[in-house]
Design an enzyme around this catalytic site. Sequence first.
Site, mmCIF file in Angstrom:
data_model
loop_
_atom_site.group_PDB
_atom_site.id
_atom_site.type_symbol
_atom_site.label_atom_id
_atom_site.label_comp_id
_atom_site.label_asym_id
_atom_site.label_seq_id
_atom_site.Cartn_x
_atom_site.Cartn_y
_atom_site.Cartn_z
ATOM 1 N N TYR A 146 0.830 -1.209 0.000
ATOM 2 C CA TYR A 146 0.000 0.000 0.000
ATOM 3 C C TYR A 146 0.863 1.257 0.000
ATOM 4 O O TYR A 146 0.530 2.246 -0.649
ATOM 5 C CB TYR A 146 -0.931 0.005 1.210
ATOM 6 C CG TYR A 146 -1.858 1.205 1.226
ATOM 7 C CD1 TYR A 146 -2.911 1.305 0.324
ATOM 8 C CD2 TYR A 146 -1.649 2.256 2.122
ATOM 9 C CE1 TYR A 146 -3.745 2.407 0.320
ATOM 10 C CE2 TYR A 146 -2.480 3.365 2.123
ATOM 11 C CZ TYR A 146 -3.533 3.434 1.222
ATOM 12 O OH TYR A 146 -4.356 4.534 1.208
ATOM 13 N N ALA A 147 1.990 1.207 0.716
ATOM 14 C CA ALA A 147 2.880 2.373 0.752
ATOM 15 C C ALA A 147 3.325 2.765 -0.648
ATOM 16 O O ALA A 147 3.475 3.957 -0.957
ATOM 17 C CB ALA A 147 4.094 2.089 1.628
ATOM 18 N N SER A 157 11.192 9.880 -6.526
ATOM 19 C CA SER A 157 10.195 10.858 -6.102
ATOM 20 C C SER A 157 10.261 12.147 -6.905
ATOM 21 O O SER A 157 11.343 12.701 -7.128
ATOM 22 C CB SER A 157 10.388 11.193 -4.618
ATOM 23 O OG SER A 157 9.527 12.243 -4.218
ATOM 24 N N HIS A 159 9.194 14.889 -5.758
ATOM 25 C CA HIS A 159 9.581 15.936 -4.807
ATOM 26 C C HIS A 159 11.090 16.168 -4.825
ATOM 27 O O HIS A 159 11.551 17.280 -4.566
ATOM 28 C CB HIS A 159 9.115 15.565 -3.398
ATOM 29 C CG HIS A 159 7.649 15.767 -3.175
ATOM 30 N ND1 HIS A 159 7.097 17.001 -2.892
ATOM 31 C CD2 HIS A 159 6.615 14.897 -3.225
ATOM 32 C CE1 HIS A 159 5.789 16.887 -2.749
ATOM 33 N NE2 HIS A 159 5.463 15.618 -2.948
ATOM 34 N N ASP A 166 2.984 19.944 -2.902
ATOM 35 C CA ASP A 166 1.682 19.559 -2.375
ATOM 36 C C ASP A 166 1.021 20.806 -1.799
ATOM 37 O O ASP A 166 1.655 21.581 -1.073
ATOM 38 C CB ASP A 166 1.822 18.504 -1.279
ATOM 39 C CG ASP A 166 2.366 17.183 -1.810
ATOM 40 O OD1 ASP A 166 2.197 16.921 -3.010
ATOM 41 O OD2 ASP A 166 2.961 16.430 -1.011
ATOM 42 N N GLU A 215 -4.319 12.077 -6.308
ATOM 43 C CA GLU A 215 -3.773 13.120 -5.445
ATOM 44 C C GLU A 215 -4.033 14.485 -6.056
ATOM 45 O O GLU A 215 -3.180 15.051 -6.753
ATOM 46 C CB GLU A 215 -2.263 12.920 -5.234
ATOM 47 C CG GLU A 215 -1.907 11.653 -4.474
ATOM 48 C CD GLU A 215 -0.423 11.568 -4.134
ATOM 49 O OE1 GLU A 215 0.317 12.531 -4.457
ATOM 50 O OE2 GLU A 215 -0.012 10.555 -3.550
#
Length: 492
Positions: A146-147, A157, A159, A166, A215
């Site tokens: 799930y992570a 990533s 980021h 975000d 998201e």
Amino acid sequence: MGDVMQVQDRQGLKGKFRRRAAACAVFLAVAVVGGAVSAVPATASALPATVNPLPSVDPIGDPTSYSVLVNKSRPLNPASYAPSDLVNARGSGQYMRAEAAAWLNGLFQGAADAGTGGLSIVSGYRSYAQQQQVYAYYVSIYGQAYADTISARPGYSEHQTGLAMDIGNAAGSCGLSTCFGDTAAGKWVAANAHKYGFIVRYPNGYTGTTGYSYEPWHLRYVGVALATDMNRRGFPTLEQYFAGNTAVAASIKSGADLVAADASGRLLRYPATAAGGYMSAVQIGSGWTGLKQAFVVDWDIDGVYDLLAQWNNGTLGVFRGLPTGGFAGQVIVGDGGWDRMTITVGKWTHADGRPGVVGYFPDGVLRYYPNTFGGALSSPRTIGTGWNGMELTIADWEGDGANDILARTPSGSLINYRGDGWAGFYGPATTVGTGWQYMRVLAPSFGLTGAGTRGITAQTADGNLYNYGLGRGQWTTYGQVGSGWNGLKLFK
């Protein structure tokens, strides 16, 4: 000429289909007077257009590029990459690359001006080490399977690129929650982020494509050109935009490549370079004498470029590009009298998925010929009168997804006639350039100066090539990209 020309205007019906961009772009002016581009000596600027760019382009792996594709199968290279131009975004203590942070300011101001209640910053740049901690935390709480749907592994990533942020509502509600997408601010961001160079990176319903859950708060800066191009052409994710060029083995590989025929009839492709120029010619055909003009266009929308030839013998023919290279034999799509026509090629109406032909005989009556089935043209529709003497190019000058017609007058004025997207015109014509009588050929380019960019490569009477970039209703970059092109017939 613009005063006497008549066009069939469907303004009342189509106004709702057009949107004006409110971007905060800096206009890189090139010989600009009152918003119109004037040709510099011995050159001729040209209208912006992409006749029909390929549906996908190769992914970008350079971590410093604003267009870099990072996902579960494409890590940063090097994995420890750290941007060198991070700044404190809006004094929040969260960091972004400088250009992305500047455009984020515009997006926040736009959201506030729209009465959404405003936006807040939640999380920006994270280093490789920080992402290790974040990912390990989610694994410890939810388990690895799930992570992996809600957090990126270190080195994978967005980021870490410094291009992701975000966000949430200014009041603090719906932070890092899907409910943000249902708020006024969330809806506004989804509809308008592209105007500021951002995309909602993980949209709803595309977990199978991106690998991540919905998201609505995760914004990714890709630059205004690419974000606008994604919006204009309906690509919801970077994975779909950078699907890999389906024409990688075809003779014409990119919308930025330049195609020409020389005096002996050799068909030549000049591959575009990453630096915004052209490499040496590659021969891809022969026997191309007797042309009036020709166009590079995906006639049957299969993702491979075809060639549309307007011959001096009065026929109009299509040579379909083959995915493995080369072209199929000519298919006649128009017969009789096409040598007397002035034409341009492109998608003239949203109702037709394929590019068609717009043109006029010496009578000056402008007609649209639909390409309904990817073969012969269908019966024409009259869309205007009084177009005698005008050189035509279909182009989305406004950048709103509805193609326009830019027409050059014999005196060198360039006039934009706004298309309404439904085979008609909208609003008054406007002059967008002067001094263009020196140009010979205009070749639309897609991606020549970067992912998502549009422009025109113009051949001047003295054989030089210049690229004129296109933004939203304005010219952007400009530069010489070649010389010595006399004797070549460029394909548009």
